[in-house]
Design a protein around this motif. Structure first.
Motif, PDB file in Angstrom:
ATOM      1  N   ALA A  98      28.331  44.631  28.495  1.00  0.00           N
ATOM      2  CA  ALA A  98      29.040  44.230  29.869  1.00  0.00           C
ATOM      3  C   ALA A  98      30.339  44.575  30.156  1.00  0.00           C
ATOM      4  CB  ALA A  98      28.738  42.501  29.958  1.00  0.00           C
ATOM      5  N   GLU A 128      24.715  41.006  47.379  1.00  0.00           N
ATOM      6  CA  GLU A 128      25.588  40.590  46.255  1.00  0.00           C
ATOM      7  C   GLU A 128      24.590  40.368  45.100  1.00  0.00           C
ATOM      8  OE1 GLU A 128      28.711  37.459  46.308  1.00  0.00           O
ATOM      9  OE2 GLU A 128      26.947  36.210  45.580  1.00  0.00           O
ATOM     10  N   VAL A 187      23.891  39.340  37.721  1.00  0.00           N
ATOM     11  CA  VAL A 187      23.957  39.937  36.446  1.00  0.00           C
ATOM     12  C   VAL A 187      23.673  38.885  35.543  1.00  0.00           C
ATOM     13  CG1 VAL A 187      25.860  41.008  34.986  1.00  0.00           C
ATOM     14  CG2 VAL A 187      25.837  41.303  37.386  1.00  0.00           C
ATOM     15  N   HIS A 218      38.864  30.738  40.099  1.00  0.00           N
ATOM     16  CA  HIS A 218      37.669  31.032  40.741  1.00  0.00           C
ATOM     17  C   HIS A 218      37.032  32.036  39.639  1.00  0.00           C
ATOM     18  CE1 HIS A 218      34.912  33.595  43.065  1.00  0.00           C
ATOM     19  NE2 HIS A 218      34.424  32.453  43.669  1.00  0.00           N
ATOM     20  N   LYS A 257      38.918  32.452  49.478  1.00  0.00           N
ATOM     21  CA  LYS A 257      39.531  33.535  48.873  1.00  0.00           C
ATOM     22  C   LYS A 257      40.360  34.281  50.020  1.00  0.00           C
ATOM     23  CE  LYS A 257      36.381  35.031  45.554  1.00  0.00           C
ATOM     24  NZ  LYS A 257      35.685  36.339  44.972  1.00  0.00           N
ATOM     25  N   GLY A 288      32.308  41.912  27.849  1.00  0.00           N
ATOM     26  CA  GLY A 288      33.436  42.747  27.933  1.00  0.00           C
ATOM     27  C   GLY A 288      34.259  42.536  29.089  1.00  0.00           C
ATOM     28  N   GLN A 289      34.940  43.538  29.521  1.00  0.00           N
ATOM     29  CA  GLN A 289      35.552  43.393  30.829  1.00  0.00           C
ATOM     30  C   GLN A 289      34.611  44.210  31.986  1.00  0.00           C
ATOM     31  OE1 GLN A 289      39.536  44.506  30.331  1.00  0.00           O
ATOM     32  NE2 GLN A 289      39.541  45.633  32.395  1.00  0.00           N
ATOM     33  N   GLY A 290      34.549  43.533  33.186  1.00  0.00           N
ATOM     34  CA  GLY A 290      33.834  44.099  34.155  1.00  0.00           C
ATOM     35  C   GLY A 290      33.547  42.963  35.203  1.00  0.00           C
ATOM     36  N   GLY A 291      32.638  43.490  36.286  1.00  0.00           N
ATOM     37  CA  GLY A 291      32.205  42.765  37.323  1.00  0.00           C
ATOM     38  C   GLY A 291      30.746  43.313  37.612  1.00  0.00           C
ATOM     39  N   ARG A 292      30.309  42.584  38.733  1.00  0.00           N
ATOM     40  CA  ARG A 292      28.707  43.182  38.847  1.00  0.00           C
ATOM     41  C   ARG A 292      28.989  44.420  39.453  1.00  0.00           C
ATOM     42  NH1 ARG A 292      29.314  38.519  42.185  1.00  0.00           N
ATOM     43  NH2 ARG A 292      30.035  39.130  44.325  1.00  0.00           N
ATOM     44  N   THR A 352      38.591  42.164  44.526  1.00  0.00           N
ATOM     45  CA  THR A 352      38.427  41.759  42.961  1.00  0.00           C
ATOM     46  C   THR A 352      36.787  41.402  42.445  1.00  0.00           C
ATOM     47  OG1 THR A 352      38.740  39.412  43.677  1.00  0.00           O
ATOM     48  CG2 THR A 352      40.714  40.569  43.236  1.00  0.00           C
ATOM     49  N   LEU A 396      24.884  38.213  31.711  1.00  0.00           N
ATOM     50  CA  LEU A 396      25.818  38.421  30.965  1.00  0.00           C
ATOM     51  C   LEU A 396      25.390  38.089  29.433  1.00  0.00           C
ATOM     52  CD1 LEU A 396      29.163  37.087  32.616  1.00  0.00           C
ATOM     53  CD2 LEU A 396      28.281  39.577  32.432  1.00  0.00           C
ATOM     54  N   GLY A 452      34.543  40.599  39.864  1.00  0.00           N
ATOM     55  CA  GLY A 452      34.448  39.636  38.699  1.00  0.00           C
ATOM     56  C   GLY A 452      35.792  39.217  38.129  1.00  0.00           C
ATOM     57  N   PRO A 453      36.046  38.960  36.849  1.00  0.00           N
ATOM     58  CA  PRO A 453      37.560  38.509  36.500  1.00  0.00           C
ATOM     59  C   PRO A 453      38.023  39.670  36.292  1.00  0.00           C
ATOM     60  CG  PRO A 453      35.870  38.058  34.746  1.00  0.00           C
ATOM     61  CD  PRO A 453      35.037  38.932  35.963  1.00  0.00           C
TER      62      PRO A 453
HETATM   63  N1  LIG Z   1      32.192  41.579  32.042  1.00  0.00           N
HETATM   64  C1  LIG Z   1      31.202  41.514  32.981  1.00  0.00           C
HETATM   65  N2  LIG Z   1      30.306  42.618  33.615  1.00  0.00           N
HETATM   66  C2  LIG Z   1      29.686  42.345  34.592  1.00  0.00           C
HETATM   67  N3  LIG Z   1      29.678  41.236  35.334  1.00  0.00           N
HETATM   68  C3  LIG Z   1      30.539  40.194  35.134  1.00  0.00           C
HETATM   69  C4  LIG Z   1      31.167  40.273  34.082  1.00  0.00           C
HETATM   70  N4  LIG Z   1      32.055  39.292  34.050  1.00  0.00           N
HETATM   71  C5  LIG Z   1      31.748  38.456  35.018  1.00  0.00           C
HETATM   72  N5  LIG Z   1      30.637  38.891  35.969  1.00  0.00           N
HETATM   73  C6  LIG Z   1      30.035  38.777  37.010  1.00  0.00           C
HETATM   74  O1  LIG Z   1      31.065  38.340  38.018  1.00  0.00           O
HETATM   75  C7  LIG Z   1      30.514  37.717  39.019  1.00  0.00           C
HETATM   76  C8  LIG Z   1      31.546  36.666  39.569  1.00  0.00           C
HETATM   77  O2  LIG Z   1      32.558  37.599  40.124  1.00  0.00           O
HETATM   78  P1  LIG Z   1      33.363  37.278  41.357  1.00  0.00           P
HETATM   79  O3  LIG Z   1      33.653  38.712  42.207  1.00  0.00           O
HETATM   80  O4  LIG Z   1      34.448  36.509  41.173  1.00  0.00           O
HETATM   81  O5  LIG Z   1      32.647  36.581  42.358  1.00  0.00           O
HETATM   82  P2  LIG Z   1      32.236  36.550  43.819  1.00  0.00           P
HETATM   83  O6  LIG Z   1      32.217  37.743  44.410  1.00  0.00           O
HETATM   84  O7  LIG Z   1      30.751  35.835  43.826  1.00  0.00           O
HETATM   85  O8  LIG Z   1      33.112  35.576  44.373  1.00  0.00           O
HETATM   86  C9  LIG Z   1      29.508  36.740  38.429  1.00  0.00           C
HETATM   87  O9  LIG Z   1      28.287  37.303  39.089  1.00  0.00           O
HETATM   88  C10 LIG Z   1      29.645  37.247  36.988  1.00  0.00           C
HETATM   89  O10 LIG Z   1      28.257  37.385  36.351  1.00  0.00           O
END
Ligand SMILES: Nc1ncnc2c1ncn2[C@@H]1O[C@H](COP(=O)(O)OP(=O)(O)O)[C@@H](O)[C@H]1O
Ligand SMILES: O=C(O)[C@@H](CO)OP(=O)(O)O
Length: 369
Positions: free
Chosen positions: A338, A269, A272, A85, A44, A279-283, A311, A274, A313-314
Motif C-alpha cells: 500500500a 468511492e 481498499v 480525519h 472538510k 506505506g504511503q498512499g490513498g485509495r 487529499t 490495507l 487518504g492521509p
Molecule cells: N497507504 C494507503 N494506500 C491506499 N489506501 C489508503 C492508504 N492509507 C489510507 N488509505 C485509505 O484512505 C481512505 C481514507 O481516505 P480519505 O481521503 O481521508 O477519506 P474520505 O475520502 O473517505 O474522506 C481509506 O479508505 C483508507 O483505506
C-alpha cells in the motif's frame, strides 16, 4: 493543451461545479432561508460553505469544525475548531461538544443554518455515555482497515455517538433548521452524510428544510460538459466506483481497451483493504497504480484518478495521472505494501491540488485518442 493538462482542466471543472462556496450561494439564492441566529459548518468543506453563508448573513455567528489545515480563508469572526480525519482525536470531541452546546443553547424562535460536508463523522463527535475516545478510534481504525464501506462505517458511528443519526437536532428547541449538505456518499442521503449530523428524526418539532446542494453526479456532469465544449465525444459517464479497487481496476481497463476514442468518466468511492503497516498512499493513488498495471503497453489512453477533496487518504496528493507507459514490475511491491504514493511520486505521476473546499467522493477521468 497536452493530454495531461486537458485531464487536469476537466478535473478542475468538475470540482469547481461542486465547490462549497458556489453550492451554498446558488442554493440560498434559488431558495432563501430565514436569517440564521447561528451558522454551524462541519466537514472538510466547512470553510468554503461558511464563507458563502457569511457573505449572505454577515451578522450571524459562525462555528466552523473542519480538518487540520482546512480553515484558511475562513470569515474573520468565525469560531474555528480543527480536528483529525479519518480517525477522530481530542479536538473532534471539542468540536462535537461545541456543536452540541450551540444547538442546545438556541432560543425558542431561532433559526439554525447547518452546513454539512463529508468528514463530519470524524471531525465532530460526542460519544454516548460510557464510551471513550479510544473505544471510538479503535473501532474506526478496524473498520477502515477492513475495507468497510461508508455505510458500514457510519452505522457503527451512529450507534456510538450522541450527535449522529439525527440525535444532534433532536436537542434543538428553536423554530427552524436549514441543512445544506454536500454529498460524499452513494445515494446522496442526508442520513449517511457525516453520519447524519445534519439530519432530523422523522417528525422534528421545528420547521426543517434539508437540501443536497452538491454531489458526484453534478461534478461528473460538469466534466462531461467541459469535454464536449472541447469537441470530445462522451463514451461513459457512470457512478460505479463502489467496490474493492482490485475488482474495479480490471473492469475499467477492459472498458477502456475495448471502447471507442473519447471521454470516460466514473465516479464513486472505492474501498481498499490495507496490509498491516501500510506505506504511503490513498485509495485513488492505489487505484491509479492498478490501472497503470492493467493498461501497461497501451499507447492511446491517459487516466486521472483523484479525490475531489484534494487529499487522497492521509497524503497531500489528490491522486495521480497514469498511462500505459508508466508501469514497471516494482509496482507490484508498492501495491502489496500500500505504498503507491511513493512509487507514483518517484515517476512524477502524482496530482497535487491542495484542499479544494469540496468533497463529492472520487473521479476517474480517462481520455482515449
Ligand atoms: N497507504 C494507503 N494506500 C491506499 N489506501 C489508503 C492508504 N492509507 C489510507 N488509505 C485509505 O484512505 C481512505 C481514507 O481516505 P480519505 O481521503 O481521508 O477519506 P474520505 O475520502 O473517505 O474522506 C481509506 O479508505 C483508507 O483505506
Ligand atoms: O463524514 C462522513 O461520515 C463521511 C460521509 O459523509 O465522510 P468521510 O468519508 O469523508 O469520512
Amino acid at each position: 493543451m497536452t493530454p495531461r493538462d486537458l485531464l487536469v482542466t476537466l478535473f478542475d471543472a468538475g470540482v469547481k461545479a461542486v465547490s462549497g462556496e458556489d453550492a451554498v450561494t446558488n442554493a440560498l439564492t434559488a431558495k432563501p432561508c430565514p436569517t440564521p441566529d447561528h451558522i454551524i459548518a462541519v466537514g472538510k468543506a466547512a470553510t468554503a460553505m461558511a464563507r458563502a453563508a457569511h457573505a449572505l448573513f454577515p451578522d450571524a455567528p459562525i462555528l466552523i469544525v473542519t480538518k487540520y489545515g482546512h480553515s484558511g480563508g475562513a470569515p474573520e469572526a468565525a469560531e474555528i475548531i480543527e480536528a483529525a480525519h479519518p480517525v477522530l482525536d481530542d479536538n473532534s470531541l471539542a468540536g462535537g461538544a461545541r456543536i452540541s452546546a450551540v444547538v442546545r443553547d438556541m432560543h425558542a424562535d431561532s433559526h439554525l443554518l447547518m452546513l454539512v460536508s463529508g468528514g463530519a463523522s470524524a471531525l465532530a463527535e460526542n460519544p454516548m455515555a460510557g464510551l471513550t475516545l479510544a473505544d471510538m478510534t479503535s473501532k474506526a481504525q478496524a473498520l477502515l482497515a477492513s475495507g468497510a464501506d461508508i455505510h458500514a462505517m457510519n452505522a457503527a458511528r451512529k450507534e456510538m455517538s450522541a450527535i449522529k443519526g439525527g440525535k444532534l437536532l433532536a436537542g434543538f428547541g428553536g423554530a427552524s433548521v436549514t441543512t445544506l449538505a454536500i454529498s460524499d456518499v452513494e445515494g446522496d442521503s442526508l442520513d449517511v452524510i457525516g453520519s447524519g449530523i445534519g439530519a432530523a428524526p422523522k417528525t422534528p418539532g421545528f420547521d426543517f428544510d434539508p437540501r443536497i446542494v452538491a454531489s458526484n453526479a453534478i461534478a461528473r456532469a460538469a466534466v462531461v460538459k467541459t469535454a464536449m465544449d472541447q469537441g470530445l465525444t462522451l463514451q461513459v459517464n457512470a457512478e460505479t466506483l463502489y467496490d474493492d479497487i482490485n475488482a474495479i481496476a480490471p473492469q475499467i481497463a477492459e472498458t477502456l481497451k475495448n471502447g471507442a476514442p473519447g471521454l470516460y468518466v466514473f465516479g464513486g468511492e472505492p474501498t481498499v483493504i490495507l496490509p498491516p503497516n501500510p506505506g504511503q498512499g490513498g485509495r485513488n493513488q492505489a487505484l491509479a497504480l492498478l490501472l497503470a498495471r492493467d493498461m501497461a503497453g497501451t499507447a492511446d489512453v491517459r487516466i486521472l484518478v483523484a479525490g475531489t477533496d484534494g487529499t487522497d487518504g492521509p497524503t497531500d496528493a489528490a491522486g495521480a495521472i497514469v498511462d500505459g507507459a508508466l508501469w514497471e514490475d516494482s509496482g507490484h511491491f508498492a501495491l502489496e505494501r500500500a505504498d503507491a504514493g511513493i512509487w507514483l511520486d518517484a515517476r512524477a505521476a502524482l496530482l497535487k491540488t491542495g484542499p479544494t473546499g469540496t468533497n463529492v467522493m472520487d473521479l476517474v477521468i480517462a481520455l482515449k485518442s
